[in-house]
Write an enzyme that holds these catalytic residues in place. Structure first.
Site, mmCIF file in Angstrom:
data_model
loop_
_atom_site.group_PDB
_atom_site.id
_atom_site.type_symbol
_atom_site.label_atom_id
_atom_site.label_comp_id
_atom_site.label_asym_id
_atom_site.label_seq_id
_atom_site.Cartn_x
_atom_site.Cartn_y
_atom_site.Cartn_z
ATOM 1 N N HIS A 122 0.794 -1.236 0.000
ATOM 2 C CA HIS A 122 0.000 0.000 0.000
ATOM 3 C C HIS A 122 0.829 1.291 0.000
ATOM 4 O O HIS A 122 0.254 2.366 0.148
ATOM 5 C CB HIS A 122 -0.986 0.035 1.174
ATOM 6 C CG HIS A 122 -2.245 -0.733 0.935
ATOM 7 N ND1 HIS A 122 -3.011 -0.595 -0.206
ATOM 8 C CD2 HIS A 122 -2.872 -1.674 1.689
ATOM 9 C CE1 HIS A 122 -4.049 -1.408 -0.143
ATOM 10 N NE2 HIS A 122 -3.981 -2.077 0.988
ATOM 11 N N ASP A 123 2.137 1.212 -0.171
ATOM 12 C CA ASP A 123 2.920 2.446 -0.314
ATOM 13 C C ASP A 123 4.151 2.209 -1.183
ATOM 14 O O ASP A 123 5.255 2.635 -0.847
ATOM 15 C CB ASP A 123 3.327 3.005 1.048
ATOM 16 C CG ASP A 123 3.751 4.482 0.981
ATOM 17 O OD1 ASP A 123 3.321 5.186 0.032
ATOM 18 O OD2 ASP A 123 4.510 4.931 1.863
ATOM 19 N N LEU A 124 3.928 1.529 -2.301
ATOM 20 C CA LEU A 124 5.028 1.281 -3.238
ATOM 21 C C LEU A 124 5.317 2.564 -4.014
ATOM 22 O O LEU A 124 4.463 3.064 -4.739
ATOM 23 C CB LEU A 124 4.654 0.152 -4.199
ATOM 24 C CG LEU A 124 4.488 -1.228 -3.558
ATOM 25 C CD1 LEU A 124 3.933 -2.212 -4.572
ATOM 26 C CD2 LEU A 124 5.817 -1.731 -3.001
ATOM 27 N N ASN A 128 10.616 3.973 -1.462
ATOM 28 C CA ASN A 128 10.555 2.737 -0.678
ATOM 29 C C ASN A 128 11.184 1.552 -1.405
ATOM 30 O O ASN A 128 10.962 0.395 -1.028
ATOM 31 C CB ASN A 128 9.111 2.424 -0.294
ATOM 32 C CG ASN A 128 8.620 3.334 0.807
ATOM 33 O OD1 ASN A 128 9.413 3.904 1.561
ATOM 34 N ND2 ASN A 128 7.305 3.487 0.920
#
Length: 278
Positions: A122-124, A128
């Site tokens: 949910h935060d690619l 990251n």
């Protein structure tokens, strides 16, 4: 991974960041260079988020996912990895097709492992994705930061119903509060590939796209062999995207073959050999 009852001493600690009640920095732990996230807030929500990240990271064991070494009441201890992020690399200019697809292949391998363990990242985003030595190669990829992740089987999804994420890289349904759909990660991987090739994400007005008032998208970058996969991955309709990381990897392999690029290896989770289930 060690679960320890008390905070661990970190020698030569150098603080490099502070966000949302968590201090980040590097130092030495038991003779190893490490990156440490330290909880410095007693706010119940911050405490829950911190230990949620630790619980998610503890589920994962793959060569392309940064491993959690230890979890204490106020520390998450990871190995210190040197080389910078994908964002650092793309700031120097768009990547060629080989480099962009190698990085994407590595990210998809890591994501496939996450999904096999019931985790949606949910935060690619480029920030990251670490690249060991700054190299745009499959084996250099390391996925980090599970603070926004959803994990099936955990007793509570602390981000349930929220719109947390990075607008340029988050899927429209995630913006609407949908959690735990692996296809949201595949959307983000498609945007990552676009960003690698173009030097910028596809939607200049990311919020307008997410709420459905703008459909304007930059022209697809890179060679045409990559366009069908890339554009399919960033569709608004989840059912129109690749339905699994394995499907997306197969399409990426086909595109590389069309471009005359070498076949890339599948990297197995730790303790398994290539071909076994993740």
């Amino acid at each position: 991974m060690l679960t320890l009852p008390a905070p661990e001493p970190i020698a030569h600690m150098e603080v490099t960041s502070y966000r949302a009640g968590v201090q980040g920095g590097s130092g030495l732990w038991r003779g190893q260079a490490v990156y440490v996230k330290t909880l410095v807030s007693d706010d119940p929500d911050r405490v829950a988020m911190f230990h949620h990240e630790g619980a998610v990271a503890a589920r994962l064991s793959h060569p392309l996912v940064t491993p959690l070494l230890a979890h204490t009441p106020n520390q998450l201890i990871f190995p210190l990895l040197r080389g910078g992020t994908l964002r650092d690399l793309v700031r120097c200019g768009p990547l060629d097709a080989d480099a962009a697809t190698q990085v994407t292949w590595g990210v998809l391998q890591a994501v496939s492992h996450l999904h096999g363990r019931g985790v949606t990242h949910h935060d690619l985003k480029p920030e990251n994705v670490l690249l060991i030595g700054g190299q745009s190669q499959v084996e250099a990829v390391r996925l980090i930061d599970f603070g926004m992740s959803h994990a099936a089987g955990l007793p509570l999804d602390i981000h349930s119903g929220t719109r947390m994420g990075t607008p340029q890289f988050m899927a429209p349904e995630q913006f609407q509060g949908v959690r735990g759909d692996p296809r949201s990660d595949l959307y983000s991987v498609g945007v990552l590939l676009f960003d690698c090739l173009a030097g910028h994400p596809p939607y200049a007005d990311a919020l307008g796209w997410l709420v459905g008032i703008s459909e304007e998208r930059a022209a697809a970058p890179g060679p045409s062999a990559l366009h069908p996969l890339m554009l399919r991955a960033i569709q608004r309709d989840r059912d129109s995207r690749p339905q699994s990381a394995a499907e997306m990897l197969a399409a990426l392999a086909d595109a590389r073959q069309q471009l005359g690029l070498p076949e890339l290896e599948h990297i197995a989770p730790e303790g398994q050999t290539a071909g076994e289930n993740a």
